[in-house]
Scaffold this active site. Structure first.
Site, short mmCIF file in Angstrom:
data_model
loop_
_atom_site.label_atom_id
_atom_site.label_comp_id
_atom_site.label_asym_id
_atom_site.label_seq_id
_atom_site.Cartn_x
_atom_site.Cartn_y
_atom_site.Cartn_z
N CYS A 67 0.82 -1.22 0.00
CA CYS A 67 0.00 0.00 0.00
C CYS A 67 0.85 1.26 0.00
O CYS A 67 1.70 1.46 0.87
CB CYS A 67 -0.93 -0.02 1.23
SG CYS A 67 -1.97 1.44 1.31
N ARG A 70 -0.21 4.52 3.04
CA ARG A 70 -0.17 4.21 4.47
C ARG A 70 0.03 5.40 5.38
O ARG A 70 -0.03 5.25 6.60
CB ARG A 70 0.92 3.15 4.73
CG ARG A 70 0.48 1.78 4.31
CD ARG A 70 1.57 0.77 4.58
NE ARG A 70 2.49 0.62 3.46
CZ ARG A 70 3.66 0.01 3.53
NH1 ARG A 70 4.07 -0.47 4.68
NH2 ARG A 70 4.44 -0.12 2.46
N TRP A 238 -9.20 5.13 -0.21
CA TRP A 238 -9.75 5.72 -1.43
C TRP A 238 -8.87 5.28 -2.59
O TRP A 238 -7.79 4.73 -2.40
CB TRP A 238 -9.81 7.25 -1.35
CG TRP A 238 -8.57 7.88 -0.81
CD1 TRP A 238 -7.39 8.09 -1.50
CD2 TRP A 238 -8.35 8.34 0.52
NE1 TRP A 238 -6.47 8.65 -0.67
CE2 TRP A 238 -7.02 8.83 0.58
CE3 TRP A 238 -9.15 8.40 1.67
CZ2 TRP A 238 -6.49 9.36 1.74
CZ3 TRP A 238 -8.60 8.93 2.83
CH2 TRP A 238 -7.29 9.40 2.85
N GLU A 243 -5.05 3.07 -10.48
CA GLU A 243 -5.66 1.75 -10.29
C GLU A 243 -6.81 1.57 -11.29
O GLU A 243 -7.04 0.49 -11.82
CB GLU A 243 -6.24 1.60 -8.88
CG GLU A 243 -5.22 1.70 -7.78
CD GLU A 243 -5.87 1.45 -6.42
OE1 GLU A 243 -6.19 2.44 -5.74
OE2 GLU A 243 -6.07 0.27 -6.07
N1 ARG Z 1 -6.76 -2.04 -7.31
C1 ARG Z 1 -8.05 -2.33 -6.80
C2 ARG Z 1 -9.13 -1.81 -7.74
O1 ARG Z 1 -8.87 -1.18 -8.67
C3 ARG Z 1 -8.29 -1.74 -5.44
C4 ARG Z 1 -7.33 -2.17 -4.36
C5 ARG Z 1 -7.42 -1.29 -3.15
N2 ARG Z 1 -7.09 0.08 -3.47
C6 ARG Z 1 -7.14 1.13 -2.63
N3 ARG Z 1 -6.88 2.30 -3.09
N4 ARG Z 1 -7.46 0.96 -1.37
O2 ARG Z 1 -10.27 -1.96 -7.55
#
Ligand code: ARG
Length: 381
Positions: A67, A70, A238, A243
């Protein structure tokens, strides 16, 4: 559970950390440990206090090598839901989790902790995230929706779920209580915040019909604190824009949007030398950041996330702690070398408390595998 199943060394290690960081006296620690040893002797397990649970969950986040976010570990809202005993009650608590964590876009990092594992089988949420889009495999092999969720979609269908068949159908949640059949629940639509994806300069991007949910809630990890396992402990932070913009939309084995975006941008997709994938990727990420901002949903870009991670590193050093981190999982999947984390040597060690990968609940025989293979994966929290 037999008494010897609780590793007393793990208990001592955590309670010692807890006492040190929460300023408990040596005498308090000694007394607490003695009471725990007796409880383990008599019942095979011990019941953590709400403060032990609360702090343990925060430290589990602090120790999560995947992560980048953090820096916020101390702000985690911990919901102690260990008393819930039915799938119906747990589902109601998950609905509430989504509502309080979404907070109309001002996302609050939150974890909901359900009963610890006391026998061979514990409570499991079968979905890897509470909010996820279905993937429907077509006879010609193509997938409508999220190809990552084809297997779970099939399971839901076999349990009687009928999805609408669009690219963005929210999957139902499957909860399995020990020694009971799995139960399936539909999430109420109105609690799920979604962001339609638009671009500040390319009006045509809205016509692609993309959207994404505001809240990433990982729901298949096992939380471990002081020798106790919580196999159902969904948690969220968030999103970091990459991602969604780079991985969920960009990956060829996910929504695979780069070819269409590049074509619409007028790029030469027949030559690798035009770097069309790279250029489309950047614009998709611009679109995600722009859209989340338009909808008032908290998100972080990878440059800010990197900066915050380095600040976290400094704060931890000042507290005499190292930051265990998996470099490959920490660097962003877009323009990594432009961020400071890329140039930072990292040590990937497993400290506890922590969150551990569990294999899919319908493949329980594989549960001995405790660490996720990270090749090609990108799980940031
Ligand atoms: N990578 C994952 C997604 O796109 C989420 C994982 C958790 N990510 C976070 N920012 N807490 O759905």
């Amino acid at each position: 559970m037999k008494p010897q199943n609780i590793n007393l060394q793990e208990v001592t290690d955590y309670l010692t950390l807890f006492a040190r960081e929460q300023n408990l006296s040596a005498e308090d620690l000694k007394q607490r440990l003695e009471r725990i040893y007796v409880e383990c002797e008599q019942t095979g397990i011990y019941w953590q206090t709400t403060t032990e649970l609360n702090y343990g969950a925060k430290v589990a986040w602090r120790n999560s090598v995947n992560c980048i976010g953090r820096i916020s570990w101390q702000s985690l809202t911990v919901r102690d839901l260990r008393h819930l005993t039915t799938a119906v009650d747990i589902f109601a608590a998950l609905v509430e989790h989504i509502e309080v964590a979404t907070n109309r876009g001002k996302i609050r990092p939150t974890i909901s902790i359900f009963a610890p594992q006391t026998a061979e089988e514990g409570i499991r949420i079968w979905n890897s995230q509470l909010i996820r889009y279905a993937g429907y495999r077509q006879p010609d092999g193509r997938v409508i929706g999220d190809p990552d969720r084809v297997e779970l979609t099939k399971i839901c269908q076999s349990m009687g779920w009928k999805g609408a068949g669009t690219s963005f159908d929210i999957l139902p949640v499957i909860i399995k209580m020990p020694n009971q059949p799995p139960e399936m629940f539909d999430l109420p639509k109105e609690i799920i915040m979604e962001v339609p994806i638009t671009h500040p300069n390319y009006p045509w991007l809205a016509d692609l019909g993309l959207k994404w949910h505001a809240l990433p809630v990982a729901s298949d990890w096992r939380l471990e604190i002081g020798g106790i396992s919580y196999p159902a402990a969904p948690f969220n932070g968030w999103y970091m824009s990459a991602e969604i913009g780079a991985r969920n939309f960009g990956d060829a084995h996910r929504y695979n949007m780069l070819p269409i975006v590049a074509k619409k941008m007028g790029l030469n997709t027949s030559s690798k030398l035009s770097l069309w994938k790279d250029r489309a990727l950047v614009e998709l990420n611009v679109a995600v950041l722009h859209s989340f901002a338009e909808c008032g949903v908290k998100i972080v870009d990878h440059h800010t996330a990197s900066k915050q991670f380095m600040q976290h590193w400094k704060q931890e050093a000042a507290a005499n702690r190292m930051v265990p981190a998996d470099w490959g999982m920490t660097i962003p999947p877009i323009s990594p070398s432009t961020t400071e984390v890329f140039h930072q040597p990292m040590e990937n060690v497993c400290l506890k408390p922590n969150l551990f990968f569990q294999s899919a609940a319908w493949h329980r025989e594989n549960d001995v595998v405790q660490t996720r293979v990270t090749v090609g994966g990108k799980i940031t929290c």
